[in-house]
Motif scaffolding. Structure first.
Motif, PDB file in Angstrom:
ATOM      1  N   GLU A  26       0.362  -7.969 -17.932  1.00 54.05           N
ATOM      2  CA  GLU A  26       0.324  -6.337 -17.836  1.00 54.05           C
ATOM      3  C   GLU A  26      -1.223  -5.959 -17.854  1.00 54.05           C
ATOM      4  O   GLU A  26      -1.401  -4.887 -17.282  1.00 54.05           O
ATOM      5  N   SER A  27      -2.100  -6.612 -18.717  1.00 54.29           N
ATOM      6  CA  SER A  27      -3.257  -6.199 -18.876  1.00 54.29           C
ATOM      7  C   SER A  27      -4.344  -6.812 -17.911  1.00 54.29           C
ATOM      8  O   SER A  27      -5.452  -6.480 -17.870  1.00 54.29           O
ATOM      9  N   THR A  28      -3.650  -7.715 -17.201  1.00 57.18           N
ATOM     10  CA  THR A  28      -4.734  -8.146 -15.916  1.00 57.18           C
ATOM     11  C   THR A  28      -4.018  -8.147 -14.531  1.00 57.18           C
ATOM     12  O   THR A  28      -4.362  -7.159 -14.023  1.00 57.18           O
ATOM     13  N   ALA A  29      -3.300  -9.173 -14.203  1.00 56.72           N
ATOM     14  CA  ALA A  29      -2.902  -8.853 -12.594  1.00 56.72           C
ATOM     15  C   ALA A  29      -1.877  -7.669 -12.556  1.00 56.72           C
ATOM     16  O   ALA A  29      -1.929  -7.131 -11.508  1.00 56.72           O
ATOM     17  N   GLY A  30      -1.134  -7.326 -13.587  1.00 54.19           N
ATOM     18  CA  GLY A  30      -0.506  -6.088 -13.386  1.00 54.19           C
ATOM     19  C   GLY A  30      -0.838  -4.918 -13.581  1.00 54.19           C
ATOM     20  O   GLY A  30      -0.359  -3.754 -13.496  1.00 54.19           O
ATOM     21  N   HIS A  31      -2.362  -4.814 -13.737  1.00 52.10           N
ATOM     22  CA  HIS A  31      -3.029  -3.367 -14.232  1.00 52.10           C
ATOM     23  C   HIS A  31      -2.982  -2.620 -13.099  1.00 52.10           C
ATOM     24  O   HIS A  31      -3.041  -3.008 -12.121  1.00 52.10           O
ATOM     25  N   ARG A  32      -3.098  -1.370 -13.463  1.00 53.79           N
ATOM     26  CA  ARG A  32      -2.892  -0.396 -12.408  1.00 53.79           C
ATOM     27  C   ARG A  32      -4.377  -0.062 -11.608  1.00 53.79           C
ATOM     28  O   ARG A  32      -5.423   0.261 -12.412  1.00 53.79           O
ATOM     29  N   VAL A  33      -4.039   0.091 -10.386  1.00 53.76           N
ATOM     30  CA  VAL A  33      -5.271   0.348  -9.753  1.00 53.76           C
ATOM     31  C   VAL A  33      -4.765   1.867  -8.737  1.00 53.76           C
ATOM     32  O   VAL A  33      -3.778   2.016  -8.294  1.00 53.76           O
ATOM     33  N   PRO A  34      -5.751   2.528  -8.372  1.00 54.58           N
ATOM     34  CA  PRO A  34      -5.692   3.639  -7.418  1.00 54.58           C
ATOM     35  C   PRO A  34      -5.016   3.000  -6.112  1.00 54.58           C
ATOM     36  O   PRO A  34      -5.403   2.059  -5.705  1.00 54.58           O
ATOM     37  N   ALA A  35      -3.944   3.625  -5.559  1.00 51.85           N
ATOM     38  CA  ALA A  35      -3.359   3.332  -4.388  1.00 51.85           C
ATOM     39  C   ALA A  35      -4.425   3.106  -3.348  1.00 51.85           C
ATOM     40  O   ALA A  35      -4.291   2.384  -2.487  1.00 51.85           O
TER      41      ALA A  35
ATOM     42  N   ALA B 127      -1.035  -3.808  -4.786  1.00 52.34           N
ATOM     43  CA  ALA B 127      -2.099  -3.868  -4.119  1.00 52.34           C
ATOM     44  C   ALA B 127      -2.795  -5.180  -3.671  1.00 52.34           C
ATOM     45  O   ALA B 127      -3.934  -4.990  -3.611  1.00 52.34           O
ATOM     46  N   ILE B 128      -1.811  -6.149  -4.101  1.00 52.97           N
ATOM     47  CA  ILE B 128      -2.665  -7.508  -3.989  1.00 52.97           C
ATOM     48  C   ILE B 128      -2.636  -8.147  -2.320  1.00 52.97           C
ATOM     49  O   ILE B 128      -3.142  -9.058  -1.935  1.00 52.97           O
ATOM     50  N   SER B 129      -1.709  -7.557  -1.558  1.00 47.98           N
ATOM     51  CA  SER B 129      -1.355  -8.352  -0.256  1.00 47.98           C
ATOM     52  C   SER B 129      -2.372  -8.529   0.568  1.00 47.98           C
ATOM     53  O   SER B 129      -2.765  -9.535   1.247  1.00 47.98           O
ATOM     54  N   LYS B 130      -3.289  -7.411   0.461  1.00 45.55           N
ATOM     55  CA  LYS B 130      -4.654  -7.706   1.666  1.00 45.55           C
ATOM     56  C   LYS B 130      -5.520  -8.450   1.122  1.00 45.55           C
ATOM     57  O   LYS B 130      -5.893  -9.385   1.845  1.00 45.55           O
ATOM     58  N   ASP B 131      -5.735  -8.703  -0.023  1.00 45.19           N
ATOM     59  CA  ASP B 131      -6.532  -9.761  -0.771  1.00 45.19           C
ATOM     60  C   ASP B 131      -6.002 -11.148  -0.326  1.00 45.19           C
ATOM     61  O   ASP B 131      -6.727 -12.205  -0.099  1.00 45.19           O
TER      62      ASP B 131
ATOM     63  N   ALA C 269      -7.060   1.954  -3.424  1.00 46.70           N
ATOM     64  CA  ALA C 269      -7.918   0.730  -3.391  1.00 46.70           C
ATOM     65  C   ALA C 269      -7.170  -0.335  -2.906  1.00 46.70           C
ATOM     66  O   ALA C 269      -7.717  -1.677  -2.598  1.00 46.70           O
ATOM     67  N   HIS C 270      -6.287  -0.280  -2.239  1.00 46.24           N
ATOM     68  CA  HIS C 270      -5.392  -0.987  -1.371  1.00 46.24           C
ATOM     69  C   HIS C 270      -5.924  -1.212  -0.020  1.00 46.24           C
ATOM     70  O   HIS C 270      -5.442  -0.686   0.977  1.00 46.24           O
ATOM     71  N   SER C 271      -7.287  -1.719   0.256  1.00 43.07           N
ATOM     72  CA  SER C 271      -8.113  -1.317   1.626  1.00 43.07           C
ATOM     73  C   SER C 271      -8.545  -2.786   1.907  1.00 43.07           C
ATOM     74  O   SER C 271      -8.861  -3.574   0.946  1.00 43.07           O
ATOM     75  N   TRP C 272      -8.709  -2.907   3.281  1.00 41.21           N
ATOM     76  CA  TRP C 272      -9.304  -4.265   3.728  1.00 41.21           C
ATOM     77  C   TRP C 272     -10.853  -4.254   3.210  1.00 41.21           C
ATOM     78  O   TRP C 272     -11.250  -5.238   3.216  1.00 41.21           O
ATOM     79  N   TRP C 273     -11.531  -3.307   2.800  1.00 35.33           N
ATOM     80  CA  TRP C 273     -12.854  -3.264   2.394  1.00 35.33           C
ATOM     81  C   TRP C 273     -12.895  -3.963   1.200  1.00 35.33           C
ATOM     82  O   TRP C 273     -14.008  -4.160   0.541  1.00 35.33           O
ATOM     83  N   TYR C 274     -11.800  -3.872   0.232  1.00 35.59           N
ATOM     84  CA  TYR C 274     -11.897  -4.407  -1.171  1.00 35.59           C
ATOM     85  C   TYR C 274     -11.549  -5.773  -1.253  1.00 35.59           C
ATOM     86  O   TYR C 274     -11.438  -6.222  -2.272  1.00 35.59           O
ATOM     87  N   VAL C 275     -11.489  -6.698  -0.166  1.00 36.75           N
ATOM     88  CA  VAL C 275     -10.945  -7.815  -0.289  1.00 36.75           C
ATOM     89  C   VAL C 275     -12.034  -9.051  -0.528  1.00 36.75           C
ATOM     90  O   VAL C 275     -11.650 -10.136  -0.824  1.00 36.75           O
ATOM     91  N   LEU C 276     -13.297  -8.539  -0.549  1.00 34.15           N
ATOM     92  CA  LEU C 276     -14.000  -9.510  -0.451  1.00 34.15           C
ATOM     93  C   LEU C 276     -14.604 -10.101  -1.536  1.00 34.15           C
ATOM     94  O   LEU C 276     -15.056 -11.422  -1.633  1.00 34.15           O
ATOM     95  N   GLY C 277     -14.448  -9.351  -2.755  1.00 32.86           N
ATOM     96  CA  GLY C 277     -14.544 -10.094  -3.857  1.00 32.86           C
ATOM     97  C   GLY C 277     -13.666 -11.323  -4.519  1.00 32.86           C
ATOM     98  O   GLY C 277     -14.059 -12.421  -4.723  1.00 32.86           O
ATOM     99  N   SER C 278     -12.377 -11.120  -4.274  1.00 32.73           N
ATOM    100  CA  SER C 278     -11.279 -11.893  -4.481  1.00 32.73           C
ATOM    101  C   SER C 278     -11.611 -13.297  -3.323  1.00 32.73           C
ATOM    102  O   SER C 278     -11.484 -14.498  -3.463  1.00 32.73           O
TER     103      SER C 278
END
Lengths: 485, 176
Positions: free
Chosen positions: A22-31, A249-253, A33-42
């Motif tokens: 709950e405190s890591t992979a399940g932590h809450r993010v703004p909706a 929010a993980i699908s695009k990553d 943030a589910h953007s293609w621009w955000y996938v580069l870190g992962s």
């Protein structure tokens, strides 16, 4: 409960996995943030994992000994089952990692994600950037071929320019008097143990910061970051539109990371591994060392800098650049986040990429390097020996024999260091040609000592024929165009 | 002496309890142990900062191998190398014999950033493949990014053999 469920509950009661989740992979993010621009870190992290796995595979066979490294790499290429492929994945994986990491940095910069309260995330990111470049440099050396050996020499020569501590630095890195076996061992230890340990620690810190500071919401122009109001605003965003990172929010990553893996595998299968390019025997001096692609821009810079600036820039430019990167969150830590309202940010990125792109292209073609075999391997184009007098033909022989073609082209073939001589008779008069050959000038050495007067006459006579058929050669204005009388 | 559990916490700052003493002693002892551990490790890793006597007379061959008025490549095995060095310990250098016993022995490394320079006897020039540095026959800088002429080894002739004083890589701050 089934036995599996009982076992799962037993494990979770001891490891507290659901709470951890709950405190890591399940932590809450703004909706948003589910953007293609955000996938580069992962994606960068995916590359790193690929590098670790393939690196471990390679270290099963690679021997980090100066006398055996080349042989073990050839064994990996030609004898070890799938060895060439693992080498290729590791090689292309490193190129992808540098590229994705840089894009990730550009994206977080343009989206203002380095601003309050995420300054430390950015700073740790910059340290990661530097460490990964360190991995790239040390990894390059481990290939231990001619590019690696002489490329390392270039790094050493740069360190040798430091005042006071130069020799200490040089011999600390070399681990001895010359580029030797001790050097390879030291770089192996750095590449396999020290720097990866640092990278893993920094990644853990970076991810911890991402969790504590939260993933930033997609920037909107007009929504300024203000230290007093931002924490409350972010909390409201999470309450209003927060979704658990996994699974919402993980699908695009996931998709992009899988794409990166497939792309690396495809590149590896199509292009294969790099090198090793030649036995690292220092006595084989007919070598043209070149760095890996991400250092080509630096290679171009060192060829083009005037000598008087060079030591100063080597000492100060990296310090200034890194300082700017590290201090960025303090230089513009609040205010507008969206790139739409930040023209300086966009301009900086455009300028940096344009500069790097042009320099990389120049480094690829390296026109400043004499074409070492042109004098003996690139013949004079046939049209330039037709209809010439014997004196002019002697000149044509000399242009080859005296290595002029190493730097000069005729009809586009030959070296690119000096001007193309195809139309030289239109640019320089006879006196100017004689002077240039004897004294040099510009970036050309003087040939006066190694040409007899008769040879100079022949050479200049030949060059005077190098003009378009219908244009007369340039002449001194004091010489009349037509003879008198 | 049996301790009553509650009394421990109420000890004043001025008194040194057993626990406090042991803590401070633990700190001190660990500092000493850490120092004892660190010194050899630093000495090991940074040994090149302490031991640095890499200069020796190296034989390049008989003087007759180098005809007058020519520049030839000579190779030598660097005396300071580890047993498993292989080919990396074989280093080249350019030997120019002007007349009689007058030599100039140039290091292979370009003075710009260390790439190997190539000699062309027809034009009398050394050319560097990396960033385009060019030197004249006598080693002086002709054109390109190098800041100075080629590095020269100190040489001597003994029993008809040419010897040079070398052993470490030449850089701008330690030219050989």
């Amino acid at each position: 409960m089934s036995r599996m469920q009982t076992a799962a509950v037993w494990v979770d009661q001891r490891l507290h996995l659901t709470k951890l989740f709950e405190s890591t992979a399940g932590h809450r993010v703004p909706a948003s943030a589910h953007s293609w621009w955000y996938v580069l870190g992962s994606a960068t992290l995916t590359c790193f994992i690929i590098q670790i796995v393939t690196g471990i595979c390679l270290s099963f066979v690679y021997v980090p000994s100066a006398s055996q490294a080349f042989t073990s790499l050839e064994y990996l290429n030609y004898e070890q089952p799938v060895g060439w492929f693992i080498r290729a994945v590791h090689d292309h994986g490193s190129n992808f990692m540098i590229g994705l990491m840089t894009l990730h940095m550009v994206q977080t910069f343009l989206f203002g994600a380095y601003k309050y309260p995420r300054e430390m995330t950015w700073i740790v990111g910059v340290l990661l950037f530097l460490s990964v470049i360190g991995m790239a440099f040390t990894g390059q050396v481990l290939r231990w071929d001619q590019d690696a050996y002489w490329g390392l020499g270039i790094g050493i020569a740069m360190m040798g320019r430091f005042p006071l501590i130069g020799p200490d630095l040089v011999h600390l890195v070399l681990a001895g008097p010359i580029i030797g076996a001790e050097t390879l061992s030291r770089f192996f230890t750095l590449h396999v143990f020290v720097v990866p340990g640092l990278v893993i620690a920094l990644i853990a810190l970076h991810l911890r910061l991402v969790l504590t500071a939260g993933i930033s919401e997609y920037p909107e122009p007009g929504k300024l970051v203000d230290k007093a109001t931002y924490p409350q605003r972010y909390k409201e965003i999470l309450d209003r539109e927060g979704v658990p990172f996994y699974p919402k929010a993980i699908s695009k990553d996931m998709i992009f990371s899988a794409l990166v893996i497939v792309a690396i595998l495809a590149c590896a299968a199509i292009f294969g591994p790099k090198g090793p390019n030649g036995v690292p025997d220092p006595t084989l001096i007919h070598t043209v060392p070149r760095p890996d692609f991400f250092f080509l821009s630096l290679f171009a810079v060192f060829a083009l800098l005037p000598p008087y600036m060079e030591t100063f820039l080597i000492l100060t430019a990296p310090v200034v650049g890194i300082a700017i990167l590290l201090l960025l969150p303090f230089l513009s830590g609040t205010g507008e986040r969206s790139y739409i309202r930040r023209p300086v940010a966009i301009l900086s990125i455009v300028m940096i990429f344009l500069t790097l792109g042009v320099l990389t292209y120049l480094g690829e073609s390296s026109p400043w390097s004499p074409h070492m075999d042109a004098w003996s391997g690139v013949p004079t184009p046939v049209q330039y020996v037709k209809g010439r007098s014997p004196l002019e033909l002697q000149g044509a022989v000399l242009i080859q024999a005296k290595q002029c073609r190493n730097c000069h082209s005729l009809d586009g073939t030959g070296g690119k260091r000096g001007p193309d001589l195809t139309g030289v008779a239109n640019r320089l008069t006879e006196d100017q040609l004689i002077r240039q050959v004897l004294q040099g000038g510009g970036n050309m050495p003087a040939y006066g000592k190694h040409l007899k007067p008769a040879e100079v006459t022949a050479l200049v006579a030949f060059m005077r024929t190098l003009h378009p058929q219908l244009e007369p050669p340039a002449r001194n204005s004091q010489v009349p165009a037509t003879p008198k009388g | 002496m049996a301790e009553v559990p509650g009394e421990q916490q109420s000890a004043s700052d001025a008194e040194m309890t057993r626990r406090g003493f042991m803590f401070r002693f633990g700190l001190l002892f660990n500092t000493v142990a850490a120092g004892l551990m660190a010194l050899p490790i630093i000495g090991y890793v940074a040994s090149t900062l302490i031991y640095r006597d890499w200069q020796q007379w190296i034989e390049l061959g008989k003087v007759d191998r180098f005809p007058e008025g020519q520049t030839r490549l000579a190779t030598y095995r660097n005396p300071f190398h580890v047993p498993w060095s292989g080919k990396v310990a074989e280093l080249p250098c350019w030997v120019r014999r002007t007349t009689g016993d007058k030599f100039q022995v140039f290091a292979i490394n370009c003075t710009h950033l260390g790439c190997p320079v190539r000699w062309f006897s027809e034009s009398g020039l050394f050319m560097c493949p990396c960033h385009g540095g060019v030197y004249y026959e006598d080693g002086s800088r002709a054109s390109g990014p190098p800041p100075r002429g080629l590095y020269e080894y100190e040489y001597k002739i003994k029993d008809g053999k040419l010897l040079v004083k070398g052993g470490q890589i030449p850089t701008l701050s330690e030219p050989v």
